[in-house]
Write a protein that holds these residues in place. Structure first.
Motif, PDB file in Angstrom:
ATOM      1  N   VAL A  16       0.836  -1.207   0.000  1.00  0.00           N
ATOM      2  CA  VAL A  16       0.000   0.000   0.000  1.00  0.00           C
ATOM      3  C   VAL A  16       0.865   1.248   0.000  1.00  0.00           C
ATOM      4  N   VAL A  26      -5.002   2.097 -14.254  1.00  0.00           N
ATOM      5  CA  VAL A  26      -4.931   1.808 -12.827  1.00  0.00           C
ATOM      6  C   VAL A  26      -6.351   1.440 -12.411  1.00  0.00           C
ATOM      7  N   ASP A  27      -6.588   0.169 -12.198  1.00  0.00           N
ATOM      8  CA  ASP A  27      -7.935  -0.356 -11.996  1.00  0.00           C
ATOM      9  C   ASP A  27      -8.146  -0.703 -10.528  1.00  0.00           C
ATOM     10  N   ASP A  28      -9.108  -0.034  -9.894  1.00  0.00           N
ATOM     11  CA  ASP A  28      -9.455  -0.306  -8.496  1.00  0.00           C
ATOM     12  C   ASP A  28     -10.853  -0.894  -8.450  1.00  0.00           C
ATOM     13  N   GLN A  29     -10.946  -2.206  -8.230  1.00  0.00           N
ATOM     14  CA  GLN A  29     -12.236  -2.894  -8.192  1.00  0.00           C
ATOM     15  C   GLN A  29     -12.646  -3.267  -6.769  1.00  0.00           C
ATOM     16  N   GLY A  30     -12.020  -2.661  -5.795  1.00  0.00           N
ATOM     17  CA  GLY A  30     -12.363  -2.938  -4.405  1.00  0.00           C
ATOM     18  C   GLY A  30     -11.580  -4.074  -3.806  1.00  0.00           C
ATOM     19  N   LYS A  31     -10.936  -4.887  -4.629  1.00  0.00           N
ATOM     20  CA  LYS A  31     -10.135  -6.005  -4.138  1.00  0.00           C
ATOM     21  C   LYS A  31      -8.643  -5.713  -4.274  1.00  0.00           C
ATOM     22  N   GLY A  32      -8.331  -4.461  -4.381  1.00  0.00           N
ATOM     23  CA  GLY A  32      -6.937  -4.074  -4.578  1.00  0.00           C
ATOM     24  C   GLY A  32      -6.754  -3.451  -5.945  1.00  0.00           C
ATOM     25  N   ILE A  33      -5.782  -2.599  -6.052  1.00  0.00           N
ATOM     26  CA  ILE A  33      -5.527  -1.899  -7.301  1.00  0.00           C
ATOM     27  C   ILE A  33      -4.706  -2.779  -8.239  1.00  0.00           C
ATOM     28  N   ARG A  34      -5.134  -2.835  -9.498  1.00  0.00           N
ATOM     29  CA  ARG A  34      -4.427  -3.585 -10.526  1.00  0.00           C
ATOM     30  C   ARG A  34      -3.843  -2.619 -11.549  1.00  0.00           C
TER      31      ARG A  34
END
Length: 474
Positions: A183, A253-261
């Motif tokens: 993080v 930068v994809d944040d789907q709630g399960k961590g940023i990809r």
């Protein structure tokens, strides 16, 4: 001023001085500071407060046992003790410790050094601060562990997540520490990097769907297999290997709630191969292509990295009629092709397999002369005659009108694949036609006709008929 007033004033000044010197750091705080001085055994660090911190030099050795820090270098450490105005720093708690120290490390989130002693049901037994703790298998790393036994004997840092039964039940997690560090690393990364930036990274692992690239310590992004390069239908291991240094473009930068990809692309960090097409290929060139895909109408082939062309089914062979591309090639095959046309605007290239091999009808009139006897292979019968292959790609027709005159029954009984002698009669290279005759039959007829003319007297009617036929032929 009286003596009592002076004593009070000095006392207040001393107290104020003590307050100024008292550090505002607490045990468990994480600090980033710069190295001030390096002595033989200790390293002094600017903590950003009135007091400097100190850490044993031995603790800052790298994995090769070398002390590589210099004055001015930045380090990240934990406050493990504040005593008498001195701040003791460490990378993690280690050595012997009591129950209170374990609880303090848990409450303050201070990493502790531990050594994996053995595997057990559901995880590992870890020696920490002279006590035995349990680390669940799922908490020893952020990724699944394939071989737990391989970690036995390893020393690493953990966070204490549970201390119960007066220290008899201690649970630790390395994954929690890695997640926390990730993080912080991600936050620092996003402060400097933006979508569209070109970045340097190291290939850390491969998967069937792509390659993971480490951009910062423990911070990975995924290059999907479709973004590894301009070539299609390749596997990640065909393009990169673990440890390769690569240039990537940050796509998303994809944040789907399960961590940023982080979504990355190597392809978009490269030059478009069509921009250098003229230097790579030219019309008429013969080269090798790799079959990348099959369609009902033809085969797609890569003739240069990222440059594909199409071999239409009609361009696959001069030797036979091709109904399906799969009858000639398979995906992955390397095939010789000739470039027939290039359209940079539509990014289309027409290729030919048969032209790369050569047209068998070229020079056919020089190879097959009228009256030449050739050994041919019977291919098939049709209602109008028999097809005979003279050489690969060259087939002639022996008409029924001539087969009927054959004295040798071999021609009437011939089956596909049998070899028979035939005579070349007419060669038409433009129309790709060759007419065949039977050996000796036409020659014998000519001989018999010539003999009859010499031995049989011709009457006036015969002479008139002969002249009429000759005139008709003219």
């Amino acid at each position: 001023m009286s003596d009592s007033q002076m004593e009070q004033s000095f006392a207040e000044m001393f107290e104020a001085s003590e307050m100024e010197m008292k550090p505002d750091l607490r045990v468990g705080d994480r600090i980033k500071g710069r190295v001030i001085t390096v002595s033989e055994e200790m390293v002094y660090v600017d903590t950003g407060t009135k007091s400097d911190g100190v850490i044993e030099k031995q603790e800052l050795l790298d994995k090769d046992g070398v002390f590589a820090l210099r004055e001015g270098d930045e380090v990240e450490l934990f406050v493990v003790a504040v005593q008498g105005g001195q701040i003791r720093l460490a990378k993690a708690l280690s050595g012997e410790g009591g129950l209170e120290q374990l609880r303090q490390a848990m409450e303050e989130g201070i990493p502790v050094e531990g050594k994996i002693k053995e595997t057990c049901k559901g995880g590992f037994r870890v020696r920490i601060l002279d006590k035995t703790a349990f680390c669940p298998l799922s908490q020893v790393d952020r990724r699944p562990v394939d071989d737990p036994e391989a970690l036995v004997g390893e020393s690493m840092s953990f966070l204490i997540t549970k201390v119960e039964e007066r220290g008899r039940n201690i649970v630790v997690s390395r994954r929690a520490l890695l997640d926390r560090e990730l993080v912080e690393t991600l936050a620092e990364f996003l402060e400097k990097a933006s979508v569209g930036d070109l970045l340097q990274g190291t290939v850390s692992r491969l998967a069937p769907f792509g390659a993971f690239v480490e951009l910062a310590p423990s911070l990975e992004g995924l290059v999907h297999v479709s973004e590894l390069g301009w070539s299609r239908n390749v596997s990640p291991e065909d393009v990169v290997a673990v440890g390769d240094q690569v240039t990537v473009k940050l796509l998303k930068v994809d944040d789907q709630g399960k961590g940023i990809r982080l979504e990355l692309s190597m392809k978009q960090a490269m030059e478009d191969p069509w921009s250098r097409l003229a230097d790579e290929v030219q019309v008429g060139a013969k080269l090798s292509g790799r079959v990348t895909n099959l369609a009902p109408f033809g085969a797609f082939m890569e003739i240069a990295p990222g440059i594909e062309g199409l071999v239409h089914v009609s361009e696959m062979s001069y030797l036979k009629r091709v109904h399906k591309p799969g009858d000639m090639v398979a995906v992955g095959d390397s095939v010789s092709v000739m470039i027939k046309s290039i359209d940079p605007q539509t990014r289309r290239i027409a290729l030919s397999m048969r032209d790369a091999e050569g047209d068998p009808w070229d020079g056919v009139a020089e190879r097959f002369k009228k009256g030449q006897v050739v050994q041919g292979t019977m291919e098939k019968r049709e209602k109008f005659g028999m097809f005979v292959r003279l050489e690969p790609g060259i087939v002639g027709l022996l008409p029924n009108s001539r087969l009927e005159r054959a004295e040798d029954e071999a021609y009437a009984k011939a089956k596909p694949g049998e070899v028979l002698p035939v005579v070349v009669d007419v060669v038409d290279g433009d129309k790709r036609r060759i007419s065949l005759a039977l050996p000796g039959v036409e020659q014998n007829e000519d001989w018999r006709g010539h003999t009859a003319q010499e031995t049989a007297p011709m009457g006036s009617l015969g002479e008139q008929l002969k002249k009429a036929m000759e005139k008709r032929e003219e």
